[in-house]
Design a protein around this motif. Sequence first.
Motif, mmCIF file in Angstrom:
data_model
loop_
_atom_site.group_PDB
_atom_site.id
_atom_site.type_symbol
_atom_site.label_atom_id
_atom_site.label_comp_id
_atom_site.label_asym_id
_atom_site.label_seq_id
_atom_site.Cartn_x
_atom_site.Cartn_y
_atom_site.Cartn_z
ATOM 1 N N GLN A 1 1.064 -1.241 0.021
ATOM 2 C CA GLN A 1 0.328 0.375 -0.212
ATOM 3 C C GLN A 1 0.667 1.143 0.338
ATOM 4 O OE1 GLN A 1 -2.559 -1.650 3.736
ATOM 5 N NE2 GLN A 1 -3.747 0.803 2.704
ATOM 6 N N LEU A 2 1.049 2.149 -1.071
ATOM 7 C CA LEU A 2 1.997 2.864 -1.432
ATOM 8 C C LEU A 2 1.247 4.522 -1.454
ATOM 9 C CD1 LEU A 2 5.435 3.402 -1.634
ATOM 10 C CD2 LEU A 2 4.908 2.666 -3.978
ATOM 11 N N GLU A 3 2.133 4.824 -0.325
ATOM 12 C CA GLU A 3 1.082 6.748 -1.021
ATOM 13 C C GLU A 3 2.282 7.171 -1.148
ATOM 14 O OE1 GLU A 3 -1.230 7.592 3.238
ATOM 15 O OE2 GLU A 3 -1.772 5.816 3.108
ATOM 16 N N LYS B 1 3.239 15.768 8.886
ATOM 17 C CA LYS B 1 2.934 14.164 7.884
ATOM 18 C C LYS B 1 3.380 13.247 8.599
ATOM 19 C CE LYS B 1 0.672 13.375 4.921
ATOM 20 N NZ LYS B 1 -0.599 12.080 4.951
ATOM 21 N N ILE B 2 4.520 13.420 8.415
ATOM 22 C CA ILE B 2 5.716 12.297 9.313
ATOM 23 C C ILE B 2 4.684 12.500 10.904
ATOM 24 C CG2 ILE B 2 7.972 12.362 10.477
ATOM 25 C CD1 ILE B 2 9.386 14.004 8.274
ATOM 26 N N GLN B 3 4.723 13.400 11.499
ATOM 27 C CA GLN B 3 3.761 12.601 12.367
ATOM 28 C C GLN B 3 3.175 11.989 13.011
ATOM 29 O OE1 GLN B 3 3.384 16.647 14.653
ATOM 30 N NE2 GLN B 3 4.883 17.387 15.527
ATOM 31 N N GLU B 4 2.137 12.181 12.021
ATOM 32 C CA GLU B 4 0.260 11.965 11.453
ATOM 33 C C GLU B 4 0.804 9.826 11.252
ATOM 34 O OE1 GLU B 4 -1.362 14.043 8.459
ATOM 35 O OE2 GLU B 4 -2.185 11.496 7.610
ATOM 36 N N VAL B 5 1.699 9.763 9.847
ATOM 37 C CA VAL B 5 1.804 8.743 9.332
ATOM 38 C C VAL B 5 3.049 7.988 10.992
ATOM 39 C CG1 VAL B 5 1.108 8.519 7.524
ATOM 40 C CG2 VAL B 5 3.432 8.763 7.994
ATOM 41 N N GLY B 6 3.719 8.369 11.155
ATOM 42 C CA GLY B 6 4.681 7.528 11.706
ATOM 43 C C GLY B 6 4.422 7.039 13.326
ATOM 44 N N PHE B 7 3.608 6.578 13.581
ATOM 45 C CA PHE B 7 3.766 5.822 14.566
ATOM 46 C C PHE B 7 1.835 4.134 13.869
ATOM 47 C CE2 PHE B 7 3.802 9.578 16.809
ATOM 48 C CZ PHE B 7 4.841 8.860 17.514
ATOM 49 N N GLY C 1 6.451 1.866 6.457
ATOM 50 C CA GLY C 1 7.640 2.666 6.566
ATOM 51 C C GLY C 1 7.302 4.164 6.259
ATOM 52 N N ILE C 2 8.745 5.270 6.242
ATOM 53 C CA ILE C 2 8.944 6.028 5.162
ATOM 54 C C ILE C 2 9.690 6.215 4.837
ATOM 55 C CG2 ILE C 2 8.746 8.899 5.554
ATOM 56 C CD1 ILE C 2 7.629 8.060 8.518
ATOM 57 N N ILE C 3 9.829 6.810 3.820
ATOM 58 C CA ILE C 3 10.463 6.925 2.493
ATOM 59 C C ILE C 3 10.947 7.891 2.284
ATOM 60 C CG2 ILE C 3 11.467 7.206 0.012
ATOM 61 C CD1 ILE C 3 9.859 4.205 0.540
ATOM 62 N N LEU C 4 12.050 9.172 2.576
ATOM 63 C CA LEU C 4 11.608 10.500 3.128
ATOM 64 C C LEU C 4 13.045 10.738 1.755
ATOM 65 C CD1 LEU C 4 10.793 13.288 4.427
ATOM 66 C CD2 LEU C 4 12.684 12.679 6.328
ATOM 67 N N ASN C 5 12.447 12.187 0.775
ATOM 68 C CA ASN C 5 13.605 12.784 0.146
ATOM 69 C C ASN C 5 13.437 14.503 0.711
ATOM 70 O OD1 ASN C 5 14.962 14.824 -1.162
ATOM 71 N ND2 ASN C 5 14.763 13.731 -3.310
ATOM 72 N N VAL D 1 11.671 13.013 12.687
ATOM 73 C CA VAL D 1 12.234 11.481 12.127
ATOM 74 C C VAL D 1 13.014 10.809 13.897
ATOM 75 C CG1 VAL D 1 14.263 10.364 11.071
ATOM 76 C CG2 VAL D 1 12.576 12.046 9.976
ATOM 77 N N LYS D 2 13.532 12.021 14.345
ATOM 78 C CA LYS D 2 13.667 10.813 16.029
ATOM 79 C C LYS D 2 12.668 10.183 16.325
ATOM 80 C CE LYS D 2 18.450 12.155 15.754
ATOM 81 N NZ LYS D 2 19.230 13.548 16.163
ATOM 82 N N ALA D 3 11.217 11.280 16.665
ATOM 83 C CA ALA D 3 10.418 11.350 17.330
ATOM 84 C C ALA D 3 9.534 9.998 17.056
ATOM 85 C CB ALA D 3 9.449 12.868 17.289
ATOM 86 N N VAL D 4 9.872 9.598 16.416
ATOM 87 C CA VAL D 4 8.270 8.487 15.551
ATOM 88 C C VAL D 4 8.951 7.143 15.839
ATOM 89 C CG1 VAL D 4 7.202 10.054 13.842
ATOM 90 C CG2 VAL D 4 9.065 8.564 12.905
ATOM 91 N N ASP D 5 8.147 6.422 15.333
ATOM 92 C CA ASP D 5 8.046 4.923 15.643
ATOM 93 C C ASP D 5 8.715 4.341 14.478
ATOM 94 O OD1 ASP D 5 7.777 4.958 18.133
ATOM 95 O OD2 ASP D 5 5.306 4.255 18.494
ATOM 96 N N THR D 6 7.799 4.689 13.201
ATOM 97 C CA THR D 6 8.073 4.657 11.837
ATOM 98 C C THR D 6 9.217 4.167 11.341
ATOM 99 O OG1 THR D 6 6.143 4.774 11.396
ATOM 100 C CG2 THR D 6 6.833 4.217 9.284
ATOM 101 N N PRO D 7 10.251 3.710 10.831
ATOM 102 C CA PRO D 7 11.478 3.577 10.576
ATOM 103 C C PRO D 7 11.213 4.507 9.020
ATOM 104 C CG PRO D 7 11.011 1.280 9.893
ATOM 105 C CD PRO D 7 9.772 1.528 10.665
ATOM 106 N N VAL D 8 12.045 5.293 9.063
ATOM 107 C CA VAL D 8 12.565 6.311 7.698
ATOM 108 C C VAL D 8 13.459 5.924 7.135
ATOM 109 C CG1 VAL D 8 12.966 8.585 7.384
ATOM 110 C CG2 VAL D 8 11.371 8.292 9.241
#
Length: 138
Positions: free
Chosen positions: A42-44, A57-63, A67-71, A86-93
Amino acid sequence: MKLIIINGPNLNLLGKREPEVYGKQTFEDYFRGLQLQFREVQLEYFQSNIEGELISKIQEVGFTYDGIILNAAAYTHTSVGLGDAVKAVDTPVVEVHISNVAAREPFRHESYISAGARGVIFGFGLQGYDLAIRSFLD
Ligand code: DQA
């Protein structure tokens, strides 16, 4: 598997913007190809030119996402706030850059994102996003 690609400022201009550095393809076209290639994911995709929107957005999805792919584009080199998010959330970036930032101007050698990222991919053009998705599947 739920993954999101988050692109920062000026990456909405891919295809038009400095094509000798970033290529001639629009991100929307490339993204459609990724969706076909990784049907099981499921790719957004989210893009913003605004630092605070990227942080939100990082906060919204980050728990909840896998995975988050961030540029973070230019904010990579300037944003303590994005680095903290990036450090605050659980989801790996996974941090991605299209160009080989190490071979460019010295200010592009610094990243506020890398210390909090699971890994960094740069210099492979748009294929870097493909490689980042694969890193979550392995
Ligand atoms: C970039 C590299 C950054 O230095 C630059 O500001 C960008 C794009 C890349 O993908 O190569 O906008 O993140």
